[in-house]
Design an enzyme around this catalytic site. Structure first.
Site, PDB file in Angstrom:
ATOM      1  N   LYS A  58       0.853  -1.190   0.000  1.00  0.00           N
ATOM      2  CA  LYS A  58       0.000   0.000   0.000  1.00  0.00           C
ATOM      3  C   LYS A  58       0.884   1.232   0.000  1.00  0.00           C
ATOM      4  O   LYS A  58       2.015   1.147   0.508  1.00  0.00           O
ATOM      5  CB  LYS A  58      -0.964   0.031   1.178  1.00  0.00           C
ATOM      6  CG  LYS A  58      -0.432  -0.291   2.560  1.00  0.00           C
ATOM      7  CD  LYS A  58       0.673   0.452   3.181  1.00  0.00           C
ATOM      8  CE  LYS A  58       0.622   1.932   3.366  1.00  0.00           C
ATOM      9  NZ  LYS A  58       1.888   2.462   3.994  1.00  0.00           N
ATOM     10  N   TYR A  94      -4.681   4.159   6.044  1.00  0.00           N
ATOM     11  CA  TYR A  94      -5.267   3.263   7.061  1.00  0.00           C
ATOM     12  C   TYR A  94      -6.506   3.889   7.682  1.00  0.00           C
ATOM     13  O   TYR A  94      -7.478   3.198   7.994  1.00  0.00           O
ATOM     14  CB  TYR A  94      -4.253   2.957   8.167  1.00  0.00           C
ATOM     15  CG  TYR A  94      -3.151   2.027   7.740  1.00  0.00           C
ATOM     16  CD1 TYR A  94      -3.373   0.650   7.661  1.00  0.00           C
ATOM     17  CD2 TYR A  94      -1.895   2.494   7.423  1.00  0.00           C
ATOM     18  CE1 TYR A  94      -2.368  -0.214   7.268  1.00  0.00           C
ATOM     19  CE2 TYR A  94      -0.875   1.637   7.031  1.00  0.00           C
ATOM     20  CZ  TYR A  94      -1.124   0.286   6.952  1.00  0.00           C
ATOM     21  OH  TYR A  94      -0.126  -0.570   6.557  1.00  0.00           O
TER      22      TYR A  94
HETATM   23  P1  NAD Z   1      12.329   1.686   2.429  1.00  0.00           P
HETATM   24  O1  NAD Z   1      12.777   3.021   1.993  1.00  0.00           O
HETATM   25  O2  NAD Z   1      12.841   1.172   3.729  1.00  0.00           O
HETATM   26  O3  NAD Z   1      12.677   0.598   1.310  1.00  0.00           O
HETATM   27  C1  NAD Z   1      12.507   0.856  -0.052  1.00  0.00           C
HETATM   28  C2  NAD Z   1      13.341  -0.105  -0.858  1.00  0.00           C
HETATM   29  O4  NAD Z   1      13.247   0.262  -2.233  1.00  0.00           O
HETATM   30  C3  NAD Z   1      14.832  -0.065  -0.490  1.00  0.00           C
HETATM   31  O5  NAD Z   1      15.340  -1.370  -0.472  1.00  0.00           O
HETATM   32  C4  NAD Z   1      15.451   0.712  -1.635  1.00  0.00           C
HETATM   33  O6  NAD Z   1      16.816   0.330  -1.890  1.00  0.00           O
HETATM   34  C5  NAD Z   1      14.556   0.287  -2.788  1.00  0.00           C
HETATM   35  N1  NAD Z   1      14.608   1.211  -3.921  1.00  0.00           N
HETATM   36  C6  NAD Z   1      14.749   0.843  -5.201  1.00  0.00           C
HETATM   37  N2  NAD Z   1      14.793   1.908  -5.985  1.00  0.00           N
HETATM   38  C7  NAD Z   1      14.677   2.981  -5.202  1.00  0.00           C
HETATM   39  C8  NAD Z   1      14.682   4.381  -5.450  1.00  0.00           C
HETATM   40  N3  NAD Z   1      14.763   4.875  -6.686  1.00  0.00           N
HETATM   41  N4  NAD Z   1      14.558   5.207  -4.393  1.00  0.00           N
HETATM   42  C9  NAD Z   1      14.413   4.724  -3.145  1.00  0.00           C
HETATM   43  N5  NAD Z   1      14.423   3.397  -2.849  1.00  0.00           N
HETATM   44  C10 NAD Z   1      14.556   2.547  -3.875  1.00  0.00           C
HETATM   45  O7  NAD Z   1      10.737   1.700   2.404  1.00  0.00           O
HETATM   46  P2  NAD Z   1       9.745   0.698   3.145  1.00  0.00           P
HETATM   47  O8  NAD Z   1       9.406   1.255   4.469  1.00  0.00           O
HETATM   48  O9  NAD Z   1      10.268  -0.675   3.099  1.00  0.00           O
HETATM   49  O10 NAD Z   1       8.423   0.860   2.233  1.00  0.00           O
HETATM   50  C11 NAD Z   1       8.325   0.222   0.979  1.00  0.00           C
HETATM   51  C12 NAD Z   1       6.838   0.100   0.615  1.00  0.00           C
HETATM   52  O11 NAD Z   1       6.199  -0.686   1.591  1.00  0.00           O
HETATM   53  C13 NAD Z   1       6.089   1.424   0.570  1.00  0.00           C
HETATM   54  O12 NAD Z   1       5.165   1.407  -0.481  1.00  0.00           O
HETATM   55  C14 NAD Z   1       5.370   1.484   1.897  1.00  0.00           C
HETATM   56  O13 NAD Z   1       4.181   2.231   1.857  1.00  0.00           O
HETATM   57  C15 NAD Z   1       5.087   0.013   2.142  1.00  0.00           C
HETATM   58  N6  NAD Z   1       4.996  -0.296   3.579  1.00  0.00           N
HETATM   59  C16 NAD Z   1       3.891  -0.964   4.009  1.00  0.00           C
HETATM   60  C17 NAD Z   1       3.770  -1.278   5.357  1.00  0.00           C
HETATM   61  C18 NAD Z   1       2.570  -2.034   5.850  1.00  0.00           C
HETATM   62  O14 NAD Z   1       2.384  -2.087   7.067  1.00  0.00           O
HETATM   63  N7  NAD Z   1       1.810  -2.653   4.990  1.00  0.00           N
HETATM   64  C19 NAD Z   1       4.756  -0.878   6.264  1.00  0.00           C
HETATM   65  C20 NAD Z   1       5.877  -0.226   5.764  1.00  0.00           C
HETATM   66  C21 NAD Z   1       5.982   0.061   4.422  1.00  0.00           C
END
Ligand code: NAD
Length: 392
Positions: free
Chosen positions: A159, A244
């Site tokens: 999401k 949410y």
């Molecule tokens: P994060 O920034 O920790 O991780 C993002 C990942 O994408 C990293 O591994 C990064 O290297 C990679 N990536 C690849 N290309 C990129 C670019 N151009 N710029 C930035 N990063 C790049 O983020 P996250 O917290 O893991 O979130 C990722 C997704 O998961 C989001 O869509 C977020 O909304 C979703 N999320 C959902 C929940 C949930 O409870 N369902 C919780 C956290 C995150």
């Protein structure tokens, strides 16, 4: 990540119970007929045939490949996949070679199941991978979901599904064309306290819902993160956690809002929040007469879903984080099993895939599209200062 600053959520992880217990609970109606799985429909037969390879193999776990090994994959999904019954961590897609080495060792992933963003499409030839789980910044969801579908894989997408409705529609179309299913990372739809709240609201256990307060926010950390860049996140806290609060109002009422008004709060840190909102508010009207008021924020924490009804009230607080969630009603506490949200979600989705069943509508791309339309309507209402009519 949902909340980098909320150490409490990480502490919660230590207290999580087994995901399996959630799956034994009956599914509760969401949007009433949305749970209907029309087994005689053409789509059902199509899916059943498409998944024949998965059927008839008791104990088989679907192989999941995580795309993007950031906070959520590393801290929540990969650990959850160590306790899932219906799926396992089979592959990874990462642009960082050092992460590939670390994950291969930590999770015993063969080199043949490791991809980068360029050679990702070769995943089509990998029989170990049944499901691709896209866990990238929001602006990248559409591209990788579409590529995964074209590679012939089922897809789970985090999401918010995407930033714009037209991207959601393209993702839905690509999965349909490939005859593959598309789930959104709506982990709470498999979480017992949330399912109980859906039941209390939709079955009018305390009478008709009159008003709802549904809010989610936290204090955002790193000022350089993609979440503060409109081009990558699509907006600020509304896109990240406000979704949410939107979902909360929809699953308590089981209805779609018919109008929205919204307001941006003044920015207390205009440098950090030059590209996205810092805090905002919105109000929905629902066709059954309920109204809702919501806040989302990157300035400070809030996490509450409260429904005031004709004959009482119920609430969850915390309501949307990784748990344990806590609930109360005007008649006393809500007692439910505490589960690992991510394990329950992935196991629930993969059970249906293994059984060749159509996923319930409320966890699919159709639901992601509905939310994305509402998020954009909230922005439109705040930007114009006008009440937006949402009636179809
Ligand atoms: P994060 O920034 O920790 O991780 C993002 C990942 O994408 C990293 O591994 C990064 O290297 C990679 N990536 C690849 N290309 C990129 C670019 N151009 N710029 C930035 N990063 C790049 O983020 P996250 O917290 O893991 O979130 C990722 C997704 O998961 C989001 O869509 C977020 O909304 C979703 N999320 C959902 C929940 C949930 O409870 N369902 C919780 C956290 C995150």
């Amino acid at each position: 990540m949902k909340n980098q600053d909320a150490n409490s959520r990480r502490t919660f992880l230590r207290n999580l119970g087994a995901g399996a217990s959630a799956l034994s609970l009956p599914l509760l109606g969401y949007g009433n007929n949305q749970f209907a799985q029309n087994e005689s429909s053409g789509l059902y037969s199509l899916l059943k045939n498409a998944d024949n390879e998965s059927l008839g193999q008791p104990g088989r776990k679907l192989g999941i490949a995580l795309v993007g090994l950031g906070y959520y994959s590393a801290n929540l999904l990969a650990p959850a996949l160590q306790e899932t019954k219906n799926c396992r961590l089979a592959g990874i897609v990462t642009g960082t070679p050092s992460k590939a080495t670390e994950w291969m060792q930590k999770y015993n992933i063969p080199k043949a199941n490791v991809y980068d963003y360029k050679n990702f499409d070769r995943i089509a030839d990998n029989k170990d991978i049944d499901v691709v789980y896209v866990v990238l910044p929001n602006s990248m969801h559409a591209e990788y979901v579409i590529r995964a579908a074209q590679a012939g894989k089922h897809v789970i997408c985090e999401k918010p599904m995407a930033i714009y409705p037209k991207e959601c529609q393209a993702m839905i179309d690509a999965c349909k064309k490939a005859n593959k299913q598309l789930a959104i990372g709506y982990r709470l739809h498999y979480e017992p306290f949330t399912k109980e709240i859906m039941r209390l609201g939709q079955e009018k256990v305390f009478g008709a819902v009159k008003f709802i307060e549904s809010s989610d926010g936290f204090r955002s950390g790193d000022p350089t993160q993609w979440r503060l860049k409109k081009s990558m996140a699509g907006g600020g806290p509304l896109m990240d956690v406000g979704i949410y609060a939107v979902q909360g109002t929809r699953y308590v009422t089981g209805e779609e809002p018919i109008s929205v008004t919204a307001q941006f709060a003044p920015k207390t840190d205009p440098v950090k929040f030059k590209d996205v909102e810092e805090t905002m508010f919105w109000q929905f009207e629902f066709p059954g007469g309920a109204v809702s008021n919501s806040t989302t924020s990157y300035a400070s924490g809030v996490e509450r879903l409260y429904a005031s009804c004709e004959k009482g009230w119920f609430e969850l607080s915390p309501a949307f984080g990784y748990g344990p969630l806590k609930g109360r009603t005007s008649k006393g506490p809500i007692e439910m099993p505490v589960v690992n949200h991510q394990a329950a979600h992935m196991d629930g989705v993969c059970k249906d895939l293994l059984d060749g069943k159509q996923l319930p509508d409320h966890v699919t791309g159709a639901e992601g599209l509905r939310d994305t339309k509402l998020l954009q309507a909230i922005y439109q209402a705040a930007e114009t200062g006008r009440k937006i009519n949402l009636k179809a």
